[in-house]
Design an enzyme around this catalytic site. Sequence first.
Site, PDB file in Angstrom:
ATOM      1  N   LYS A 179       0.832  -1.201   0.000  1.00  0.00           N
ATOM      2  CA  LYS A 179       0.000   0.000   0.000  1.00  0.00           C
ATOM      3  C   LYS A 179       0.877   1.266   0.000  1.00  0.00           C
ATOM      4  CE  LYS A 179      -4.091  -1.923   2.356  1.00  0.00           C
ATOM      5  NZ  LYS A 179      -4.794  -2.013   3.679  1.00  0.00           N
ATOM      6  N   TYR A 223     -12.557  -2.083  -3.178  1.00  0.00           N
ATOM      7  CA  TYR A 223     -13.060  -2.112  -1.806  1.00  0.00           C
ATOM      8  C   TYR A 223     -14.584  -2.025  -1.745  1.00  0.00           C
ATOM      9  CZ  TYR A 223      -8.405  -1.903   0.322  1.00  0.00           C
ATOM     10  OH  TYR A 223      -7.133  -2.194   0.754  1.00  0.00           O
ATOM     11  N   PHE A 252     -15.227   3.663   7.831  1.00  0.00           N
ATOM     12  CA  PHE A 252     -13.862   3.966   7.399  1.00  0.00           C
ATOM     13  C   PHE A 252     -13.715   3.999   5.872  1.00  0.00           C
ATOM     14  CE2 PHE A 252     -14.162  -0.653   8.148  1.00  0.00           C
ATOM     15  CZ  PHE A 252     -13.689  -1.178   6.949  1.00  0.00           C
ATOM     16  N   ARG A 287      -1.803 -14.417   3.774  1.00  0.00           N
ATOM     17  CA  ARG A 287      -2.563 -13.670   4.787  1.00  0.00           C
ATOM     18  C   ARG A 287      -1.917 -13.839   6.164  1.00  0.00           C
ATOM     19  NH1 ARG A 287      -6.878  -9.995   3.847  1.00  0.00           N
ATOM     20  NH2 ARG A 287      -7.631 -10.652   5.891  1.00  0.00           N
ATOM     21  N   THR A 323      -5.484  -7.559  10.437  1.00  0.00           N
ATOM     22  CA  THR A 323      -5.811  -6.248   9.866  1.00  0.00           C
ATOM     23  C   THR A 323      -5.364  -5.121  10.797  1.00  0.00           C
ATOM     24  OG1 THR A 323      -7.729  -7.263   8.809  1.00  0.00           O
ATOM     25  CG2 THR A 323      -7.706  -4.854   8.951  1.00  0.00           C
ATOM     26  N   ARG A 376       2.645  -6.835   9.106  1.00  0.00           N
ATOM     27  CA  ARG A 376       1.990  -5.768   9.873  1.00  0.00           C
ATOM     28  C   ARG A 376       2.522  -5.713  11.302  1.00  0.00           C
ATOM     29  NH1 ARG A 376      -3.899  -7.299   7.301  1.00  0.00           N
ATOM     30  NH2 ARG A 376      -3.936  -5.771   5.593  1.00  0.00           N
ATOM     31  N   ASN A 406      -1.737   0.048   7.322  1.00  0.00           N
ATOM     32  CA  ASN A 406      -1.276  -1.312   7.635  1.00  0.00           C
ATOM     33  C   ASN A 406      -0.468  -1.974   6.513  1.00  0.00           C
ATOM     34  OD1 ASN A 406      -3.464  -1.775   6.015  1.00  0.00           O
ATOM     35  ND2 ASN A 406      -4.579  -3.066   7.469  1.00  0.00           N
ATOM     36  N   HIS A 419      -2.062  -5.122   1.414  1.00  0.00           N
ATOM     37  CA  HIS A 419      -3.385  -5.698   1.141  1.00  0.00           C
ATOM     38  C   HIS A 419      -3.181  -7.101   0.596  1.00  0.00           C
ATOM     39  CE1 HIS A 419      -7.424  -6.280  -0.495  1.00  0.00           C
ATOM     40  NE2 HIS A 419      -6.826  -6.736  -1.592  1.00  0.00           N
ATOM     41  N   GLU A 467      -9.979  -9.584  -7.882  1.00  0.00           N
ATOM     42  CA  GLU A 467      -8.987  -8.512  -7.792  1.00  0.00           C
ATOM     43  C   GLU A 467      -7.927  -8.620  -8.886  1.00  0.00           C
ATOM     44  OE1 GLU A 467      -7.762  -8.631  -3.669  1.00  0.00           O
ATOM     45  OE2 GLU A 467      -9.695  -7.864  -3.005  1.00  0.00           O
TER      46      GLU A 467
HETATM   47  P1  IDP Z   1      -7.734  -6.754   5.362  1.00  0.00           P
HETATM   48  O1  IDP Z   1      -6.929  -5.686   4.650  1.00  0.00           O
HETATM   49  O2  IDP Z   1      -6.922  -7.416   6.440  1.00  0.00           O
HETATM   50  O3  IDP Z   1      -8.381  -7.743   4.424  1.00  0.00           O
HETATM   51  P2  IDP Z   1     -10.385  -5.570   5.689  1.00  0.00           P
HETATM   52  O4  IDP Z   1     -11.307  -5.812   6.840  1.00  0.00           O
HETATM   53  O5  IDP Z   1     -10.762  -6.170   4.379  1.00  0.00           O
HETATM   54  O6  IDP Z   1      -8.917  -5.995   6.145  1.00  0.00           O
HETATM   55  O7  IDP Z   1     -10.270  -3.993   5.532  1.00  0.00           O
HETATM   56  C1  IDP Z   1      -9.651  -3.453   4.379  1.00  0.00           C
HETATM   57  C2  IDP Z   1      -8.761  -2.318   4.793  1.00  0.00           C
HETATM   58  O8  IDP Z   1      -9.556  -1.254   5.292  1.00  0.00           O
HETATM   59  C3  IDP Z   1      -7.785  -2.632   5.940  1.00  0.00           C
HETATM   60  O9  IDP Z   1      -6.599  -3.274   5.512  1.00  0.00           O
HETATM   61  C4  IDP Z   1      -7.520  -1.246   6.472  1.00  0.00           C
HETATM   62  O10 IDP Z   1      -6.576  -0.547   5.664  1.00  0.00           O
HETATM   63  C5  IDP Z   1      -8.876  -0.577   6.329  1.00  0.00           C
HETATM   64  N1  IDP Z   1      -9.688  -0.690   7.550  1.00  0.00           N
HETATM   65  C6  IDP Z   1     -10.391  -1.760   7.968  1.00  0.00           C
HETATM   66  N2  IDP Z   1     -11.015  -1.518   9.133  1.00  0.00           N
HETATM   67  C7  IDP Z   1     -10.695  -0.244   9.460  1.00  0.00           C
HETATM   68  C8  IDP Z   1     -11.037   0.613  10.560  1.00  0.00           C
HETATM   69  O11 IDP Z   1     -11.769   0.241  11.481  1.00  0.00           O
HETATM   70  N3  IDP Z   1     -10.504   1.863  10.527  1.00  0.00           N
HETATM   71  C9  IDP Z   1      -9.683   2.309   9.530  1.00  0.00           C
HETATM   72  N4  IDP Z   1      -9.350   1.545   8.474  1.00  0.00           N
HETATM   73  C10 IDP Z   1      -9.843   0.288   8.432  1.00  0.00           C
HETATM   74 MG    MG Z   2      -9.905  -7.512   3.079  1.00  0.00          MG
END
Ligand code: IDP
Ligand code: MG
Length: 146
Positions: free
Chosen positions: A3, A43, A51, A79, A85, A96, A106, A109, A120
């Site tokens: 990212k 997304y 968010f 993963r 996450t 991470r 983080n 992705h 994707e």
């Molecule tokens: P992932 O990246 O581990 O698959 P997802 O739940 O799919 O996690 O969320 C996608 C991305 O959205 C996360 O990697 C993070 O950058 C962002 N994100 C998810 N939850 C939050 C939150 O509560 N606050 C801010 N950003 C969030």
């Molecule tokens: Mg995800």
Amino acid sequence: MVKPDGVQRGLIGDVVSRFEGRGIKICAMKMMKIPKELAERQYEEHKGKSFYDSLIAYITSGPVVCMVLEGDNAITVCRSMMGETNPQDAPMGTIRGDFALHTSKNVVHGSDSAESAKREIELFFNDYEIQKYQRIDEPWLYEGKL
Ligand code: IDP
Ligand code: MG
């Protein structure tokens, strides 16, 4: 995907190296600045969440490095190498856990299922950008191939 924060912080090589070293094959790789419309498709499962707007702003804030990775059980393996996450829950030794502090920054992705990977990959790559080849170390990585 590395990212924008990962790119800005000089972590491309470290992230790529972890997957490569593990035996995960890099089948495609490119740097791009994601257009807003593409980010919204990437997304779309998060549309409407609190968010979402900041996530779109974050992922379009600078260049990213996209990859297609392949290997036995690659989605689960990658993963788990990424970590949770929320980086505060990610153990040391994960990307991470080693490099991030907040969910909103983080570093990486990764597709979370075969279906999302297919979706994707089709969003981000043309067929001719994805390479099928054998790594010379495959017999030394995979059971029963020597
Ligand atoms: P992932 O990246 O581990 O698959 P997802 O739940 O799919 O996690 O969320 C996608 C991305 O959205 C996360 O990697 C993070 O950058 C962002 N994100 C998810 N939850 C939050 C939150 O509560 N606050 C801010 N950003 C969030
Ligand atoms: Mg995800």
